[in-house]
Design a protein around this motif. Structure first.
Motif, short mmCIF file in Angstrom:
data_model
loop_
_atom_site.label_atom_id
_atom_site.label_comp_id
_atom_site.label_asym_id
_atom_site.label_seq_id
_atom_site.Cartn_x
_atom_site.Cartn_y
_atom_site.Cartn_z
N GLY A 1 61.61 33.02 -1.89
CA GLY A 1 61.04 31.68 -1.77
C GLY A 1 59.72 31.70 -1.03
N LYS A 2 59.65 32.47 0.04
CA LYS A 2 58.40 32.57 0.80
C LYS A 2 57.27 33.16 -0.05
CE LYS A 2 55.61 32.92 4.40
NZ LYS A 2 55.83 34.01 5.38
N LEU B 1 59.45 27.87 -0.15
CA LEU B 1 60.14 27.76 1.13
C LEU B 1 59.42 26.73 1.99
CD1 LEU B 1 62.42 28.95 2.95
CD2 LEU B 1 60.68 30.50 3.88
N ILE C 1 65.00 26.16 0.53
CA ILE C 1 64.51 27.03 -0.53
C ILE C 1 64.45 26.22 -1.82
CG2 ILE C 1 64.93 29.17 -1.82
CD1 ILE C 1 66.60 30.11 0.59
N THR D 1 65.49 33.68 0.71
CA THR D 1 64.47 33.18 1.63
C THR D 1 63.16 33.92 1.46
OG1 THR D 1 66.17 32.57 3.26
CG2 THR D 1 63.91 32.79 4.06
#
Length: 434
Positions: free
Chosen positions: A406-407, A412, A293, A403
């Motif tokens: 971040g995506k 990510l 991340i 996560t």
């Protein structure tokens, strides 16, 4: 003589507090069984412990909330900040719902008669009253009266206003930082007081257990296993459904197994330390090296999560309040359970990520729904178990939300870390492979 006493005290203090409280729990239970109603003589010691806990409630909420809100500056409350806060609010609400659902199915504590304290019977508030009651007519009066919902609402609004002033008026930025720093000092001072109260809690828990078991019998003690089981089941459901299936599998479209592989160090550390804040360095390392991340994401999401994301706390508080209601013979109706849900979600924000804070916050919720505080003494005995699994839940949630954020923000790297071990979508778990 004095030197021997100091050496003995140092040796006593070298034993972790959680083990001393656990021993007090066991010894108090044994004393209650062995001496029966004679142990009522130590009840004032337990009552003093409860009064000390009550004393901490409002100050620790105010100081810790404002300390956490300091990180939510308007500059960060953009795409990353909004997504982070929204997801934390969502997962904590789901945690509270799951906790209440499990408690309603398993009904921990039902069938146990408890006379150690009387519930303050009162008509359950309507849902509209609960919602309107969140906004105080007088914030100072809300603080003085211990009105938790109104206090939390005002502190959050006031904290956000301070961050806005800091960002919009450069001349006042330094003064605002000084205000926040003062509250941080206050929070640290409260943690010192909490540690002192919990030190006294060794005697307090002994007294509450000895007097309670002595007058009520061993039946109440056996019901604690139901409480631990209910919390454990709810946390397994929450991690499995909310984090792995929903956030990882559906929202982020990444492998749940790979995520668990990348989060395992933080999860184990959280279980061992019972501290989200203490686990933060390990959590950040997992986010950086294993889950890949971006630092611009996890440097914001994880500190905020360690302060404000307490899904495990929401679960354990919701179930424990249902447990308390059952053992005093006053099951909560639907509107009261909605009230408990709102309080549990909001109070989890103010739950410090340190061992023992859950006991203090349980005192708050029991007071809000009119249930006897004597239940705290019994729950304190299994607090080390509840605290460990709840903290593991909290840290897992911090990494899961990080996560997803971040995506959503191109932060990510799915081609490195745990994600690269098996590009077919299922990561290979290799013990010791970081």
């Amino acid at each position: 003589m004095i030197r021997s006493a100091r050496a003995l005290w140092s040796r006593y203090r070298s034993i972790p507090l959680i083990w001393r409280i656990f021993v007090a729990f066991v010894v108090g239970t044994g004393a209650g069984i062995a001496f029966g109603e004679q142990m009522a003589v130590v009840r004032p010691v337990g009552d003093l412990f409860l009064r000390l806990l009550n004393m901490l409630v409002i100050p620790i909420i105010v100081f810790t909330l404002l300390t956490g809100i300091r990180q939510l500056s308007p500059a960060k409350l953009g795409k990353i900040g909004g997504a982070t806060v929204g997801l934390y609010a969502l997962t904590t609400t789901l945690a509270g719902i799951i906790g209440l659902a499990v408690a309603n199915v398993l009904q921990p504590g039902r069938g146990i008669e408890f006379g150690g304290g009387e519930a303050q019977s009162k008509a359950p508030p309507s849902l509209l009253d609960v919602v309107l009651g969140i906004v105080p007519n007088n914030p100072v009066a809300a603080l003085a009266e211990g009105n938790l919902l109104a206090t939390v609402f005002f502190v959050i609004v006031f904290g956000i206003a301070l961050t806005y002033v800091r960002s919009q008026q450069d001349a006042l930025a330094e003064s605002v930082d000084s205000v926040f720093e003062a509250f941080e000092v206050g929070a640290e001072a409260m943690f010192v007081i909490v540690r002192g109260v919990l030190e006294f809690g060794v005697l307090g828990v002994f007294a509450l257990m000895a007097s309670g078991i002595g007058t009520e019998g061993i039946g109440l003690f056996s019901s604690l296993g139901e409480l631990v089981l209910a919390v454990a089941i709810a946390i397994v459901i929450h991690i499995g459904f909310t984090y792995l299936v929903f956030l990882m599998g559906v929202v982020a479209d990444v492998s749940p197994i790979a995520f668990l592989s990348g989060a395992r160090d933080a999860m184990v550390t959280a279980f061992a330390t019972r501290s989200s804040s203490g686990t933060l360095p390990v959590t950040m390392r997992n986010a950086d090296e294993d889950l890949q991340i971006a630092e611009r994401v996890y440097s914001f999401t994880l500190p905020v999560g360690a302060t404000a994301n307490m899904d495990g706390a929401a679960i354990r508080q919701a179930i424990t309040v249902m447990f308390a209601a059952n053992v005093v013979g006053q099951p909560l109706v639907l509107t009261e359970q909605v009230f408990v849900l709102i309080v549990a979600v909001l109070i989890s924000i103010g739950t410090a990520g340190v061992p023992g804070a859950g006991i203090v916050m349980l005192t708050v919720i029991l007071t809000q729904v009119g249930l006897p505080l004597e239940v705290v003494g019994f729950v304190a005995g299994v607090d080390p178990i509840l605290g460990r699994i709840a903290t593991m839940n909290n840290v897992t949630g911090d990494l899961a939300v990080s996560t997803v954020v971040g995506k959503w923000n191109d932060g990510l790297d799915r081609g490195a870390g745990v994600w690269s071990r098996n590009l077919s979508g299922v990561a290979e778990f290799v013990p010791g492979d970081d």
